[in-house]
Design a protein around this motif. Structure first.
Motif, PDB file in Angstrom:
ATOM      1  N   LEU A  28       0.840  -1.204   0.000  1.00 17.91           N
ATOM      2  CA  LEU A  28       0.000   0.000   0.000  1.00 17.91           C
ATOM      3  C   LEU A  28       0.875   1.255   0.000  1.00 17.91           C
ATOM      4  O   LEU A  28       0.620   2.195  -0.760  1.00 17.91           O
ATOM      5  CB  LEU A  28      -0.916  -0.001   1.223  1.00 17.91           C
ATOM      6  N   LEU A  29       1.906   1.263   0.836  1.00 13.94           N
ATOM      7  CA  LEU A  29       2.784   2.436   0.921  1.00 13.94           C
ATOM      8  C   LEU A  29       3.464   2.709  -0.415  1.00 13.94           C
ATOM      9  O   LEU A  29       3.559   3.862  -0.857  1.00 13.94           O
ATOM     10  CB  LEU A  29       3.839   2.239   2.011  1.00 13.94           C
ATOM     11  N   HIS A  30       3.918   1.646  -1.073  1.00 14.45           N
ATOM     12  CA  HIS A  30       4.577   1.812  -2.376  1.00 14.45           C
ATOM     13  C   HIS A  30       3.572   2.324  -3.405  1.00 14.45           C
ATOM     14  O   HIS A  30       3.892   3.211  -4.206  1.00 14.45           O
ATOM     15  CB  HIS A  30       5.184   0.493  -2.837  1.00 14.45           C
ATOM     16  N   GLN A  48      11.395   2.784   2.157  1.00 11.93           N
ATOM     17  CA  GLN A  48      12.560   2.511   3.014  1.00 11.93           C
ATOM     18  C   GLN A  48      12.646   3.516   4.160  1.00 11.93           C
ATOM     19  O   GLN A  48      12.912   3.141   5.316  1.00 11.93           O
ATOM     20  CB  GLN A  48      13.846   2.539   2.172  1.00 11.93           C
ATOM     21  N   ASP A  49      12.433   4.789   3.854  1.00  7.80           N
ATOM     22  CA  ASP A  49      12.465   5.823   4.898  1.00  7.80           C
ATOM     23  C   ASP A  49      11.341   5.616   5.918  1.00  7.80           C
ATOM     24  O   ASP A  49      11.529   5.842   7.120  1.00  7.80           O
ATOM     25  CB  ASP A  49      12.346   7.219   4.277  1.00  7.80           C
ATOM     26  N   ALA A  50      10.169   5.203   5.405  1.00  6.07           N
ATOM     27  CA  ALA A  50       9.029   4.929   6.298  1.00  6.07           C
ATOM     28  C   ALA A  50       9.366   3.771   7.238  1.00  6.07           C
ATOM     29  O   ALA A  50       9.034   3.800   8.430  1.00  6.07           O
ATOM     30  CB  ALA A  50       7.781   4.612   5.481  1.00  6.07           C
ATOM     31  N   TRP A  51      10.052   2.753   6.707  1.00  7.10           N
ATOM     32  CA  TRP A  51      10.462   1.621   7.553  1.00  7.10           C
ATOM     33  C   TRP A  51      11.423   2.072   8.651  1.00  7.10           C
ATOM     34  O   TRP A  51      11.295   1.660   9.819  1.00  7.10           O
ATOM     35  CB  TRP A  51      11.107   0.527   6.703  1.00  7.10           C
ATOM     36  N   LEU A  52      12.384   2.913   8.304  1.00  6.35           N
ATOM     37  CA  LEU A  52      13.346   3.385   9.295  1.00  6.35           C
ATOM     38  C   LEU A  52      12.639   4.112  10.441  1.00  6.35           C
ATOM     39  O   LEU A  52      12.986   3.928  11.615  1.00  6.35           O
ATOM     40  CB  LEU A  52      14.381   4.309   8.642  1.00  6.35           C
ATOM     41  N   TYR A  68      -0.957   5.397  10.596  1.00  7.54           N
ATOM     42  CA  TYR A  68       0.346   5.961  10.951  1.00  7.54           C
ATOM     43  C   TYR A  68       1.300   5.888   9.761  1.00  7.54           C
ATOM     44  O   TYR A  68       1.962   6.877   9.407  1.00  7.54           O
ATOM     45  CB  TYR A  68       0.925   5.213  12.151  1.00  7.54           C
ATOM     46  N   LEU A  69       1.392   4.722   9.127  1.00 15.55           N
ATOM     47  CA  LEU A  69       2.356   4.518   8.040  1.00 15.55           C
ATOM     48  C   LEU A  69       2.003   5.317   6.794  1.00 15.55           C
ATOM     49  O   LEU A  69       2.887   5.867   6.130  1.00 15.55           O
ATOM     50  CB  LEU A  69       2.449   3.026   7.709  1.00 15.55           C
ATOM     51  N   VAL A  70       0.720   5.394   6.469  1.00 13.57           N
ATOM     52  CA  VAL A  70       0.321   6.199   5.307  1.00 13.57           C
ATOM     53  C   VAL A  70       0.622   7.665   5.553  1.00 13.57           C
ATOM     54  O   VAL A  70       1.080   8.380   4.660  1.00 13.57           O
ATOM     55  CB  VAL A  70      -1.178   5.983   4.962  1.00 13.57           C
ATOM     56  N   ARG A  71       0.396   8.121   6.790  1.00  6.39           N
ATOM     57  CA  ARG A  71       0.708   9.516   7.133  1.00  6.39           C
ATOM     58  C   ARG A  71       2.203   9.792   6.952  1.00  6.39           C
ATOM     59  O   ARG A  71       2.591  10.802   6.354  1.00  6.39           O
ATOM     60  CB  ARG A  71       0.283   9.815   8.571  1.00  6.39           C
ATOM     61  N   VAL A  72       3.046   8.886   7.437  1.00  2.00           N
ATOM     62  CA  VAL A  72       4.498   9.048   7.287  1.00  2.00           C
ATOM     63  C   VAL A  72       4.883   9.039   5.807  1.00  2.00           C
ATOM     64  O   VAL A  72       5.627   9.906   5.330  1.00  2.00           O
ATOM     65  CB  VAL A  72       5.255   7.917   8.032  1.00  2.00           C
ATOM     66  N   ALA A  73       4.357   8.060   5.061  1.00  5.82           N
ATOM     67  CA  ALA A  73       4.723   7.916   3.646  1.00  5.82           C
ATOM     68  C   ALA A  73       4.267   9.108   2.815  1.00  5.82           C
ATOM     69  O   ALA A  73       5.011   9.591   1.949  1.00  5.82           O
ATOM     70  CB  ALA A  73       4.135   6.627   3.075  1.00  5.82           C
ATOM     71  N   ILE A  74       3.072   9.602   3.070  1.00  6.04           N
ATOM     72  CA  ILE A  74       2.542  10.686   2.250  1.00  6.04           C
ATOM     73  C   ILE A  74       3.325  11.977   2.507  1.00  6.04           C
ATOM     74  O   ILE A  74       3.602  12.744   1.581  1.00  6.04           O
ATOM     75  CB  ILE A  74       1.026  10.891   2.481  1.00  6.04           C
ATOM     76  N   ARG A  75       3.730  12.197   3.746  1.00  8.59           N
ATOM     77  CA  ARG A  75       4.516  13.409   4.042  1.00  8.59           C
ATOM     78  C   ARG A  75       5.924  13.311   3.447  1.00  8.59           C
ATOM     79  O   ARG A  75       6.453  14.299   2.930  1.00  8.59           O
ATOM     80  CB  ARG A  75       4.559  13.642   5.556  1.00  8.59           C
TER      81      ARG A  75
END
Length: 300
Positions: A28-30, A48-52, A68-75
């Motif tokens: 989904l993040l990709h 990768q940055d989202a994973w870190l 949480y992860l979608v918020r990090v990835a989208i920003r």
């Protein structure tokens, strides 16, 4: 010593859980990052940055992992897109999204296939990074305005306005291309057969009279640095392009960006990716990517 073993085991379990929860959302993040950036490599960097960031979070504080992860990835994607826009100002020739191999189930979902098509990604380039992110989350993934507001750090009302403005801008600029997969498959196979045969007449029969071909070589491959218009000019340009392919080149029809496309390999290395966009069964737009740096998403 015994306590040390217990601590090591606990840490291992925690890491395993962390990795498992991230893996559930990786695709989904990709998918989100790729639609915002139009770049396979940039999207992979975002993941990768989202994973870190995720690996450093206390799991007990996260009740909604996807949110949480979608918020990090989208920003992260918005920030990357802002800096990418500056770099693209000095890009040599036309800029096209990076092509990407997709699975048949993406093609079966018309909305999903449309959101990942090179034609749509090309239109999304006209939006601001924030507008693009809001449009992608709303239209491609069905997030509510309230959910998107939390992702981008804006109020619900502001997101509603941004979504409306972005949707109106996209509707004004986009072409309504054929979505029927059988029609697109047949046209792509005819196009490829004519290319392989060096048959200008057969190519003209597949192309719409006012067809446009846009080539992205990044100044590396000798691709035309301006769009080519008209079926005769485009057909001749494609035949010339076919003759320039390496001796060991192999071309095949593959699922590219939600529909049939053509990928040419020289050995294991992709050298060309073509996506065709049809109106009433005729090819209206041809997107050709030959910049080697933009072909990582079509490696077999």
């Amino acid at each position: 010593m015994k306590g040390g073993i217990a601590l090591s085991h606990h840490t291992g379990v925690h890491r395993s859980t962390t990795e498992h929860r991230f893996a559930e959302h990786r695709a989904l993040l990709h998918a989100v990052a790729y639609r915002v950036l139009g770049s396979v490599t940039e999207a992979e960097d975002v993941v990768q940055d989202a994973w870190l960031r995720w690996s450093r979070v206390d799991m007990a504080t996260v009740s909604d992992a996807e949110g949480y992860l979608v918020r990090v990835a989208i920003r992260l994607a918005i920030d990357r897109l802002r800096s990418a826009r500056v770099r693209r100002e000095s890009y040599v020739g036309p800029w096209l999204p990076e092509p990407m191999l997709t699975s048949p189930d993406v093609a079966e979902d018309v909305m999903l296939a449309d959101s990942v098509s090179t034609a749509m990604l090309f239109v999304l380039e006209t939006l601001s990074p924030l507008e693009r992110a809001v449009f992608v989350l709303s239209e491609a993934f069905g997030y509510s305005h309230a959910e998107i507001a939390r992702c981008v750090g804006r109020s619900d009302a502001a997101v509603r306005q941004i979504a409306h403005r972005a949707k109106r801008a996209v509707e004004a600029r986009r072409r309504r291309y054929d979505t029927d997969q059988a029609t697109r498959q047949q046209a792509t196979e005819r196009f490829l057969a004519a290319c392989l045969g060096g048959d200008v007449t057969a190519l003209i029969e597949v192309l719409a009279p006012d067809v446009t071909m846009v080539s992205d070589g990044g100044g590396v491959t000798g691709a035309p640095r301006k769009a080519i218009h008209g079926h005769e000019y485009v057909a001749r340009a494609i035949v010339i392009l076919s003759r320039r392919m390496p001796d060991d080149a192999r071309a095949r029809v593959s699922q590219v960006n939600g529909g049939p496309g053509i990928v040419v390999h020289s050995g294991p290395t992709p050298v060309l990716a073509i996506t065709l966009h049809l109106v009433k069964g005729a090819v209206e737009t041809v997107h050709v990517v030959s910049n080697p740096a933009k072909l990582t998403g079509v490696v077999l």
